[in-house]
Design a protein around this motif. Structure first.
Motif, short mmCIF file in Angstrom:
data_model
loop_
_atom_site.label_atom_id
_atom_site.label_comp_id
_atom_site.label_asym_id
_atom_site.label_seq_id
_atom_site.Cartn_x
_atom_site.Cartn_y
_atom_site.Cartn_z
N MET A 125 60.02 93.12 99.49
CA MET A 125 60.67 93.35 98.21
C MET A 125 61.47 94.64 98.24
O MET A 125 62.56 94.72 97.70
CB MET A 125 59.59 93.42 97.14
N MET A 126 60.91 95.66 98.93
CA MET A 126 61.57 96.95 98.94
C MET A 126 62.94 96.85 99.59
O MET A 126 63.91 97.45 99.14
CB MET A 126 60.70 97.98 99.69
N ARG A 129 65.33 95.08 97.25
CA ARG A 129 65.79 95.98 96.18
C ARG A 129 66.79 96.99 96.70
O ARG A 129 67.74 97.35 96.01
CB ARG A 129 64.59 96.74 95.61
N SER A 174 50.97 99.12 105.81
CA SER A 174 51.79 98.01 105.32
C SER A 174 51.94 96.87 106.32
O SER A 174 52.29 95.77 105.92
CB SER A 174 53.16 98.51 104.87
N ILE A 177 48.92 93.34 106.82
CA ILE A 177 49.00 91.99 106.28
C ILE A 177 49.69 91.07 107.30
O ILE A 177 49.33 89.90 107.44
CB ILE A 177 49.69 91.97 104.91
N ASN B 558 48.50 93.83 100.16
CA ASN B 558 49.88 93.36 100.28
C ASN B 558 50.83 94.46 99.84
O ASN B 558 50.92 94.79 98.67
CB ASN B 558 50.05 92.11 99.41
N PRO B 559 51.57 95.05 100.79
CA PRO B 559 52.40 96.20 100.45
C PRO B 559 53.46 95.87 99.40
O PRO B 559 53.78 96.70 98.56
CB PRO B 559 53.04 96.60 101.78
N ASP B 560 54.00 94.66 99.45
CA ASP B 560 55.01 94.29 98.47
C ASP B 560 54.46 94.36 97.05
O ASP B 560 55.11 94.85 96.14
CB ASP B 560 55.51 92.86 98.75
N TYR B 563 53.84 97.98 96.03
CA TYR B 563 55.11 98.61 95.66
C TYR B 563 55.61 98.11 94.31
O TYR B 563 56.20 98.84 93.54
CB TYR B 563 56.17 98.36 96.74
N LEU B 564 55.36 96.84 94.06
CA LEU B 564 55.79 96.28 92.78
C LEU B 564 55.18 97.07 91.63
O LEU B 564 55.86 97.42 90.67
CB LEU B 564 55.36 94.81 92.72
N LEU B 567 56.55 100.83 91.65
CA LEU B 567 57.90 100.97 91.12
C LEU B 567 57.90 100.79 89.61
O LEU B 567 58.62 101.47 88.89
CB LEU B 567 58.85 99.95 91.76
#
Lengths: 595, 819
Positions: A125-126, A129, A174, A177, B558-560, B563-564, B567
């Protein structure tokens, strides 16, 4: 790109291991369009990805794709005549800006080009974005290329993540996963594990993810066929930071130490092989070459003997009664046999490399002295401060200085205050102020620190880390000429001690200072049946996958092979890792990169 | 029981049957007053009051802006309020019974049957002019709009609607009818639009071209057949034509000689055309052979073309007209001698306990299997349950004579018929034929039942057919959550008791409904049962519960997702960072990810974070040093940041780091000075390198100053100087230095460096100064000075050493062999 990737069709241990590579290749070919239509297409690769991709996609396959340009992604705008662009990148934030720059500059040359960004192994996602913030998300199509575990050899799989050890330093979790997902993918291909052990905190996180996944799909794991690989061990590199910095003394290990092996390939100066010219020669090193498979795990001290024996066999086979006295005679002898040129050519190559290594490790050489110091420290607890001091004053390579200094620190529970400050000052004065951070990183890892009581002597005794008789006993300690890697000793305990790690609970928890556990797996009926089948089929050794988070060295891989090939062992190992590590790479990743 | 064939009409070469399906449950509905659209496959009926008809209805005010939705049995499902701002220009149904409405301002809205908007799409133009609809047509997955300014827009996929514009011929004129050929039927894969106009033209328009055909008379009606292969059109003088949709073949011309325009053209069984003449309440059926059949009614009609027949709707009932299939004709046809007919008769005589049947069956065993399947197939066509039963009974009896008959077709038909009979009941009112059922599939049928809130029936069907039921349960739970009579606990309890043990249930989607119903506590409790964190986390963020969201995200590493949450926190809490730090406390995984992010994006936050987390000031100092090393900032800035790190090291009493940083700042200042004075680059060099450079420049005094300032140990200084002199080949100076001062590092380095620089003669100067005789010998040998080497060996009285020297020396040299 690689010329030759390992052929896995007759894989000895894990039948069908090539499936992992084929899956990747097919996915890659699905991403590349079959035809380009009007215009032409450029493939732009994350430089870190070039090598790993070469393990999956052979150049001849790439040639059949409708790609007109292949280049690496660098931080400088370019002008291209192509109008379709495929970027293959790891999901790193800093790369997104570079991609945006490419797009902006290309749009000035040819407007409305097609851009696809393919993330390996998954998009984040990062990054999405970031592309949005940079204002190019509308221009690009995003795709994923799930290249995670790729076979490096028939028993070695790697995710080939360059910064995997750096993530250990930064406590960046990170990619864990991705590790878990690659394990699940492995299970999907080869069956579910019956037992999963883990050690170290990063392993625990992966184990937790696996546990969650298993809990939620408990009803779905009745399998129709028995698992090919019964057991999984997840090993956190942080548990043993000593072994990777001890000089590897197997044939393969030394090749890695001296010339460096990248993605299964060593690049050698032609002079090493007795050739002319100045272009480096690429030599793939894997089990496809039977001869190499036989020598790579040997202690360097035994390799010469082996060559002589082999030469004798060849000689007898060709009824040539001349006795080969030394290696150079053997070489000339081999050259006389054109009929078996290919085989002899490889023997010739290995002997040439061997000779070069012997030269570099011979009496009076720096490497020899370094190995003596290491063995002195690890075997007898000696101190080599004067030698280290002189090395620094002579401004020898910082990598080698730090490796020895860390071995000294790790094996004596740290340095006395006086020494600690002295070496830090000498290093910073000599090699520069930026190494304040290098030293801080090593301190954070506990590799170079102030003295706080020494537990290493206990560990050495309890785990029998040192064996002078390694040549006779065929103990795993032969991979470092006497020192047995803690990592592999721990794995050995899991199989040889009655209650596995629980038998050495105190050593693991209080002396090494880490923790361990098991994933709680639901038992299904099918599994019981499977294990019955396996019991009746006792002759075949069971397979165990060992996953190293943060990297594994060639010496450790050799040690696991030796362990598996022992007569009384009923298990053989498949090794999976985030990356292949060695002492130099480890130290290098403690250096802060200037941004 | 009477023979079914008495209700058949022979027409053309076939039998047709018009079956009464339902007596309508509605009251006082006159179809004449409404515009009507029904969903295919026995689907719902939408009635919109036709404002061109002047009528007197009691509830006209209350039912304004309403579309009435009924089942085929005339049961009211809902009154759908389409709003009072826009006018409805066209409407229709999706296959899963969602209502598509095209408004006069070109907005397309998809509603569920209870009036919830599911999708909205409007033509947006850059100049923001409003397009007004002239004609529009809707099909189950798309719509065509012709605007008053003659622009033609197509939407092909309503789940992801996107307008495509076709170019329109300038001579379009006044349109008499508009029809579409769905993309799945067209050769190009794009929607084709047929438009007829008063100027006797027919235009065939697709995405890249327009075909224009001139006719002798005006076309008033156009209708494409259900298979998309044929087009029927009616002309102003009363001629009916059937042509192929590729306009290559002409199949039928039928002269009515009536100028009355039919209200509807419809198709029955893909080759027979039906004309609905409203004013006479007549239904005319025309076969390809030009034969025709007339049905007279005394009330208005609405025709709905189905795959395998036609649904006829009147004020009072719902009928289904279709061809009688051959298998059925074979069984029930008068005087049929087919074996299936004999089998059926035999089974009837079994009922009467007569043995005649047995003989009949045994007479032609080879024909039996086909006869059995024929009976099964026939049972699928009939609607009456007792007749279905009789046919299946005949099949069962036949089956008992065979050992190897595949039982599955029989069993499957029994199951399917049971399901069909259930939905064909008045309550659900979906008159699906077996063929339609095969076409629509069980999934879509279940979806329709759920949409109509028949959760219980849907669930029972799933269980009966053993197919996945999680979808039904989740949708049921979503409805349950909305309940206003039950408490949260009761709702949760009843949901968990039904769904708790199911797999693949998305609790997040149920929770999301609870949240939209403002039942936050219930939503959070429901989320606890959700297995997938990637479903939980975004919803929890939506529910403004970032703390719990972060915990769930960390649980699955889960890093995503982490981060969600981060942020979200950074973007919404920028004033009050304390709550951010509070949420983060003890969550190392999230903290480390935030640090990684801050290092890239937000250094200031990073320092505040460090201080909040009570990290050692030492770490802040180290972080500052890293920052100060960046190539992107100037020297002044670098020094400023390093000075800040000094403060941090001071606070943490980290003397070593403080000292070394102070040294560095001092060094940089010195380097600046040298750089100015000497116009050479110094900045960036280490202390050793700086000292070496000064020595190379013969600035011994400055070098000594370095040594003093930075407390360089004497040994190291010697090494630096030695290398500097060698680099500049100052051999004489080196020798003088070695003679004048005593070397703290021995003289081996001197010899080594000379050998390395290939000045062997210089090396010889230092060998006598080397203390260790072995080293002396070694050096002499390396320089090929065998005699000197031998001398040392003799002096040391070492016979072995001497021997060694002799063995290496050339033969012509006179080396003694003994001491």
């Amino acid at each position: 790109m690689t010329e030759v990737i390992v052929n896995l069709e007759d894989s000895r241990l894990l039948h069908n291991i090539q499936v992992l590579r084929e899956q990747c290749l097919n996915e890659f070919l699905d991403i590349i369009p079959e035809t380009v239509g009007s215009g032409s297409m450029a493939l732009i690769l994350d430089p870190d990805l070039t090598g790993p991709l070469g393990l999956v996609v052979e150049p001849k396959v790439l040639k059949q794709c409708p790609i007109s340009t292949i280049t690496e992604l660098h931080d400088q705008p370019f002008e291209s005549k192509d109008n379709k662009f495929l970027f293959f990148v790891y999901p790193r934030l800093e790369l997104m800006a570079i991609i945006a720059k490419y797009i902006f500059s290309q749009e000035k040359v040819i407007p409305n080009c097609e851009y696809t960004v393919v993330f390996v192994p998954r998009k984040t996602m990062m990054c999405e974005r970031e592309l949005e913030k940079l204002g190019v998300l509308g221009n690009v199509t995003l795709e994923e290329f799930h290249m995670d575990l790729i076979p490096l050899d028939e028993d070695v799989l790697t995710m080939s993540v360059k910064g995997a050890f750096r993530q250990i330093i930064d406590q960046d979790t990170s990619n864990l996963i991705d590790v878990a997902k690659s394990i699940l993918k492995f299970e999907a291909a080869f069956g579910q594990f019956n037992e999963i052990d883990w050690i170290g905190s990063n392993s625990e996180i992966v184990a937790d993810i696996l546990q969650r996944t298993k809990n939620f799909s408990s009803k779905n794991n009745d399998q129709l066929f028995p698992s090919q690989v019964e057991r999984l061990i997840i090993f956190d590199r942080k548990v043993d930071l000593l072994s990777p910095i001890v000089t590897q003394l197997t044939y393969e290990g030394l090749i890695d130490e001296i010339y460096g092996i990248e993605n299964g390939i060593v690049q050698l100066d032609p002079q090493v092989l007795g050739h002319r010219g100045n272009k480096k020669e690429r030599k793939p090193l894997n089990s496809n070459d039977i001869l190499y498979a036989m020598i790579r795990d040997m202690n360097m001290g035994k390799v010469g003997e082996f060559f002589k024996k082999t030469a004798k066999q060849i000689e007898l086979g060709y009824e040539n009664r001349n006795i080969v006295k030394n290696l150079s005679e053997l070489k000339t002898f081999v050259k006389k046999l054109p009929s078996l040129q290919a085989e002899h050519h490889s023997l010739d190559t290995y002997i040439s490399i061997y000779e070069d290594i012997v030269k570099l490790t011979g009496g009076g050489s720096d490497l020899k002295k370094r190995i003596e110091c290491e063995l002195g420290i690890l075997g007898d607890g000696r101190q080599f401060y004067d030698y280290l001091k002189t090395q620094i004053w002579k401004e020898e390579n910082l990598n080698t200085v730090l490796r020895l200094l860390c071995i000294q620190s790790l094996s004596s529970g740290g340095l006395k205050n006086k020494h600690f400050d002295f070496f830090r000052k000498e290093i910073i004065h000599t090699y520069g102020f930026n190494h304040v951070n290098t030293l801080a990183n090593l301190e954070k890892l506990g590799m170079f620190k102030k003295k706080e009581g020494n537990k290493f002597d206990q560990i050495r005794k309890n785990l029998k880390l040192f064996d002078d008789n390694f040549l006779q006993t065929n103990d795993i300690s032969l991979v470092h000429s006497g020192y047995a890697p803690i990592s592999i000793r721990l794995i050995q305990c899991l199989f040889e001690k009655k209650r596995g790690w629980e038998s050495i609970d105190d050593i693991i928890k209080n002396q090494i200072g880490t923790h361990y556990g098991k994933v709680d797996l639901p038992k299904s009926k099918e599994k019981k049946i499977n294990s019955n089948i396996n019991q009746s089929n006792n002759t075949k050794k069971k397979l165990c996958l060992v996953f190293f988070i943060g990297g594994v060295t060639y010496a450790e891989i050799s040690a696991l092979r030796i362990l598996g090939q022992k007569e009384n062992s009923n298990v053989e190992f498949i090794i999976a890792t985030t990356n292949i590590l060695n002492g130099n790479k480890l130290i290098q990743s403690t250096f802060e990169i200037k941004k | 029981m009477e023979n079914p064939s008495v209700h058949w009409n022979q027409f053309d070469r076939y039998y047709y049957q018009k079956r009464l399906v339902f007596h309508m449950g509605w009251n006082e509905i006159n179809l004449d007053h409404y515009l009507i659209e029904s969903a295919p496959f026995g689907g719902l009926i939408a009635l919109l009051r036709d404002d061109q008809k002047i009528i007197n209805i009691k509830n006209i005010q209350t039912n304004k802006n309403c579309i009435f939705i009924y089942t085929c049995s005339g049961k009211l499902i809902s009154k759908l309020d389409y709003g009072d701002k826009q006018r409805v220009k066209a409407f229709g149904w999706t296959l899963d019974e969602k209502l598509i409405i095209v408004y006069d301002d070109c907005e397309i809205v998809v509603f569920d049957i209870f009036g919830e908007k599911i999708k909205t799409k409007c033509i947006t133009s850059r100049d923001s002019t409003v397009h007004l609809v002239y004609k529009a047509k809707v099909w189950h997955n798309g719509a065509v709009i012709l605007t008053k300014k003659n622009r033609l827009f197509i939407v092909e996929n309503l789940s992801q609607p996107r307008f495509e514009e076709y170019s329109v011929p300038e001579n379009l004129g006044i349109v008499s009818d508009l029809e579409i050929l769905q993309p799945k039927f067209s050769l190009t894969g794009h929607t084709e639009v047929f438009i007829s106009n008063l100027a006797k033209n027919l235009f065939i328009i697709d995405n890249d071209q327009t075909l224009e055909i001139e006719f002798e008379e005006m076309i008033t009606n156009l209708k494409v057949s259900p298979t998309g292969r044929l087009l029927a059109y009616y002309t102003e003088t009363g001629n009916l034509h059937v042509i192929s949709t590729d306009f290559k073949s002409h199949f039928l011309e039928f002269q009515m000689n009536s100028k009355i325009k039919p209200k509807q053209i419809a198709w029955c069984s893909s080759d027979t055309v039906l004309l609905n003449f409203e004013k006479k309440n007549t239904l005319l059926m025309v076969a390809p052979s030009q034969s025709f059949l007339k049905y007279e009614y005394d009330e208005p009609l609405y025709l709905m073309t189905e795959e395998d027949g036609i649904r006829i709707l009147t004020n009072s009932c719902c009928e289904f007209l279709s061809k009688v299939p051959e298998v059925v004709v074979n069984i029930f046809g008068i005087g049929s001698t087919s074996f299936s007919s004999l089998l059926y008769d035999a089974s009837q005589s079994y009922e009467k306990e007569s043995s005649k049947g047995d003989e009949v069956i045994r007479s032609k065993m080879d024909l039996l299997p086909k006869a059995i399947t024929d009976c099964i197939t026939a049972s699928s066509w009939v609607f009456q349950r007792d007749l279905q039963k009789k046919l299946l009974n005949a099949a069962a009896i036949g089956k008992s004579y065979l050992d190897n008959f595949v039982h599955d077709i029989f069993a499957d038909m029994c199951k399917d018929l049971r399901v069909l009979n259930e939905v064909r009941g008045w309550e659900i009112g979906m008159p699906l034929t077996y063929r339609q059922f095969e076409k629509i599939g069980i999934d879509l049928l279940i979806e329709r039942l759920i949409n109509r809130k028949h959760h219980y029936v849907a669930l029972k069907i799933c269980e009966y057919l053993r197919i996945r039921k999680d979808r039904v349960l989740v949708r049921w739970a979503c409805e349950k959550v909305k309940s206003e009579t039950e408490s949260d606990e009761q709702i949760l309890k009843s949901i968990i008791s039904k769904l708790g043990k199911e797999e693949n249930v998305s609790f997040a989607s149920i929770a999301s409904v609870a949240y939209s119903e403002s039942k936050n506590d219930l939503a959070i409790k429901l989320l606890d049962y959700e297995k997938s964190a990637s479903e939980q986390v975004p919803l929890l963020i939506n529910m403004k519960n970032p703390g719990l969201a972060l915990i769930k995200a960390i649980e699955c590493a889960n890093p995503d997702l982490i981060y969600l949450v981060l942020l979200y926190l950074l973007n919404t809490l920028d004033i009050n960072e304390n709550s951010l730090f509070q949420i983060l406390s003890h969550k190392d995984m999230a903290i480390n990810l935030l640090i990684k992010y801050c290092k890239h994006k937000n250094k200031d936050l990073l320092y505040r974070l460090y201080s909040q987390l009570k990290r050692e000031p030492k770490e802040v100092g180290l972080l500052k040093i890293t920052e100060s090393l960046s190539d992107k900032i100037n020297l002044e800035m670098k020094l400023k940041i390093r000075n800040e790190s000094l403060i941090a090291f001071g606070v943490s009493k980290n003397n070593f780091l403080k000292k070394i940083t102070e040294d560095n700042i001092k060094l940089v200042k010195l380097q600046q000075d040298y750089q100015q004075r000497l116009e050479l680059v110094f900045i960036g060099l280490s202390i050793n390198q700086t000292t070496a450079k000064l020595l190379e420049l013969d600035l011994e005094k400055e070098a000594k100053k370095m040594k003093k300032t930075f407390k360089i140990p004497n040994d190291r200084y010697w090494w630096i100087k030695l290398r500097a002199l060698a680099k500049k080949h100052r051999w004489k100076k080196m020798y003088a230095w070695a003679k004048n001062e005593k070397s703290p590092i021995g003289y081996e380095p001197f010899v080594e460096i000379c050998i390395k620089n290939r000045v062997g003669n210089e090396a010889l100067n230092y060998i006598p100064l080397v203390k260790d005789p072995y080293n002396q010998v070694k050096f002499y040998l390396r320089l090929n000075k065998f005699e000197q080497a031998a001398d040392i060996a003799i002096k040391e009285k070492n016979q072995n050493l001497l021997q060694h020297v002799k063995s290496l020396a050339p033969k012509n040299l006179n080396i003694p062999s003994h001491i």
